[in-house]
Design an enzyme around this catalytic site. Structure first.
Site, PDB file in Angstrom:
ATOM      1  N   LYS A 343       1.009  -1.457  -0.100  1.00 14.36           N
ATOM      2  CA  LYS A 343      -0.732  -0.249  -0.059  1.00 14.36           C
ATOM      3  C   LYS A 343       0.878   1.577  -0.239  1.00 14.36           C
ATOM      4  O   LYS A 343       0.582   2.113  -0.684  1.00 14.36           O
ATOM      5  CB  LYS A 343      -0.400   0.093   1.340  1.00 14.36           C
ATOM      6  N   ASP A 392     -10.656   1.785   1.639  1.00 11.81           N
ATOM      7  CA  ASP A 392     -10.562   1.540   3.274  1.00 11.81           C
ATOM      8  C   ASP A 392     -10.944   2.797   4.077  1.00 11.81           C
ATOM      9  O   ASP A 392     -11.843   2.429   5.169  1.00 11.81           O
ATOM     10  CB  ASP A 392      -9.345   1.661   3.578  1.00 11.81           C
ATOM     11  N   ARG A 466       5.584   1.742  18.570  1.00 16.49           N
ATOM     12  CA  ARG A 466       4.383   2.635  17.048  1.00 16.49           C
ATOM     13  C   ARG A 466       3.301   2.894  17.223  1.00 16.49           C
ATOM     14  O   ARG A 466       2.572   3.411  16.500  1.00 16.49           O
ATOM     15  CB  ARG A 466       4.113   0.800  16.319  1.00 16.49           C
TER      16      ARG A 466
END
Length: 599
Positions: A343, A392, A466
């Site tokens: 992506k 999305d 993260r």
């Protein structure tokens, strides 16, 4: 016309008879009988006489992936004796002067000189093919003397009914182009090459090779990276396309079942002008996207086919794939769904090439949809451009809003067939506490979309750093002139979930995906929930994950992953076709594929 041939290993004559009948019923145009080790051969001749169809007889040696330990001339004697014993004229013709009833497959490495070539390929898996025998030819075969090095070793053979083939189960042969050109120039009726694909770019070379001898050649790339050579031979005029009878009956790596080719990939509708679409990622074999998009194409009468396109990780791999596919005009690649791990690579490529990229995708840093412009008006050497966007983000917000609507109605789950919610309805997300599990690509998209709508988002990730990085990047946005939204993001430790309170929970990880269906993000403890809580799982296989099952048991309203999956697919479909998506058709196709139907 490309014929669809089902390959059948003959283990027992009753099994072979059943399999031939099933293949014909499934729509096979021809049957390849693999008689590598079967006895008695007289039974094969009788079987062939009982079915009115085209046959290809193959006795493949071990050097080229078969089971026979016989010498080349002994293998030839086997197939020749079967054909001489079969009732001539029992089958339909292969067409265009090829002959009637049956052909035989002979390896180029062993029989190249006898077929008019300078000799076979180098050892270690050179090739294989099918040879036919003219009616009335005597059954005697010279097994000594001149041998296979000259045509005398194949005395009486009608070479026009031979498929001269070469197989390499390891990699692309270094002399592939030269060897195939020689095969095409030989007396063999059909030239066939098959090799283990190094990457999907080998598939384009396979299609190009077939232009050397249109209608009289077969080129196959084995393995997942070469699956499109199993699906698209009709588009490029192959003599035969090969299929297995079912998923368990494959005779070569990457072979697709006839049921899947006919139903999922719409074999009968594919032609030279068919546009190609696909899902690019690694892996892609599990994807349900081909099922739903091809069903949609069928429903609206659109001349397109949607295929799996395996491209290994890394930007250079993705870029090389795009450059190869777009440069070869006959492919007519017109659109892509992009999944893990590409992506971000797709966005980078689109920006580098000057494609149109929507604002949301730029902010998220990833796209999942590419729309490729028509290249028919471009000059030679020019590469088409297109549009890149993410479907999305809208799909995630739609799923959340549908869940909120269902919870307010007192429903325990969402009706996946309900219509889309307007952007104005998303104002209820302002200030709402939303928990996002996972900080990967889908998690990133969810956070960006929710923050833009004004939600207060908590991100949970096993690697806390993260989650922190995501919080720093999307922590606070300024006032949106459209609706005055202001969202906030904070990072949370994985172990904090049981004590956290949120109106909406979203799992964006693969935890709980088949086959690991007994896993759940809440394994460390379940947070408090009630009837007003919405729990949404992006995983759609299975439809009811353990995550959703336990949330329902705690009283929450659940939203299964098929809701988002179908929403994002609908937007892609409409961008590619310019037609409203047949939602119910696509949903039925998804459910059917998940239950093993339509294969």
């Amino acid at each position: 016309m490309t014929l669809l041939c089902v390959s059948i290993f003959v283990r027992e004559i009753d099994q072979a008879r059943r399999d031939v009948a099933r293949a014909i019923e499934a729509g096979a145009d021809a049957i390849e009988l693999r008689v590598d080790a079967f006895e008695p051969l007289e039974a094969i001749a009788r079987l062939m006489g009982d079915f009115r169809t085209r046959f290809v007889l193959t006795c493949r040696g071990e050097a080229e992936g078969g089971e026979s330990t016989l010498s080349p001339m002994e293998r030839y004697a086997r197939v020749r004796s079967v054909l001489d014993g079969a009732r001539e004229g029992a089958g339909d013709g292969f067409g265009d002067g090829i002959g009637i009833g049956a052909m035989i497959d002979l390896e180029w490495a062993d029989f190249g000189k006898a077929l008019g070539g300078s000799g076979g390929g180098s050892g270690g898996g050179a090739g294989g093919g099918s040879v036919g025998v003219a009616s009335g030819v005597a059954s005697g075969v010279a097994l000594s003397g001149a041998g296979v090095g000259s045509s005398e070793g194949l005395a009486g053979l009608d070479a026009s009914r031979v498929i001269a083939s070469a197989h390499d189960f390891r990699t692309r042969p270094a002399d592939l182009t030269r060897r195939f050109a020689e095969m095409c120039g030989s007396e063999a009726g059909v030239a066939k090459v098959a090799w283990s694909a190094r990457s999907i770019r080998d598939s384009v070379e396979a299609f190009e090779l077939m232009t050397m001898r249109p209608g009289r050649s077969i080129a196959i790339c084995m393995g997942e990276a070469g699956e499109i050579t199993r699906i698209l031979p009709k588009k490029f005029g192959a003599f035969l396309g090969f299929a297995s009878l079912d998923e368990a009956g494959s005779t070569a790596p990457g072979q697709v079942s006839i049921g899947k080719l006919k139903k999922r990939y719409r074999w009968d509708s594919i032609g030279p002008r068919t546009r190609v679409y696909g899902v690019v990622g690694a892996p892609v074999g599990h994807s349900m996207s081909p099922a739903i998009h091809n069903a949609g194409f069928e429903a609206i009468g659109f001349d397109g086919v949607y295929v799996p396109l395996r491209v290994e990780a890394g930007y250079e791999s993705f870029k090389a794939f795009m450059e190869t596919m777009l440069a070869w005009r006959p492919m007519d690649l017109r659109g892509l769904s992009v999944t893990i791990p590409h992506k971000e690579n797709a966005l980078r490529y689109a920006l580098e090439k000057g494609w149109r990229v929507d604002e949301v995708a730029s902010r998220i840093g990833a796209v999942n949809t590419l729309v490729i412009d028509d290249a028919s008006d471009l000059r030679a050497g020019e590469v088409p451009v297109g549009e890149a966007f993410s479907s999305d983000d809208e799909a995630i917000l739609d799923a959340v809003m549908m869940g909120l609507g269902a919870s307010e109605r007192g429903a325990g789950e969402v009706d996946a067939d309900a219509g889309r919610f307007a952007v104005d309805d998303r104002s209820k997300l302002r200030g709402m506490e939303v928990a996002v599990i996972g900080a990967g690509g889908t998690g990133r998209t969810a956070v960006a979309s929710l923050v833009d709508a004004g939600a207060r988002v908590s991100v949970f990730n096993r690697t806390f750093e993260r989650a922190e990085q995501l919080a720093r990047e999307f922590g606070t946005v300024g006032t949106d002139e459209r609706d005055g939204a202001q969202g906030v993001v904070k990072a949370c430790g994985w172990g904090e979930m049981p004590g956290h309170r949120a109106r909406v929970w979203i799992n964006t990880t693969s935890v709980g995906m088949s086959p690991h269906v007994e896993s759940s993000p809440f394994e460390g403890g379940h947070p408090a929930m009630d009837a007003s809580t919405v729990v949404f799982d992006c995983v759609y296989n299975p439809l009811e994950t353990r995550f959703l099952r336990e949330a329902r048991a705690h009283g929450a309203c659940v939203v299964s992953g098929d809701v988002m999956f179908l929403r994002q697919a609908e937007r892609q479909f409409e961008a590619w076709t310019g037609v409203s998506s047949p939602r119910e058709v696509m949903r039925r196709a998804l459910l059917g594929a998940m239950q093993g139907r339509g294969e």
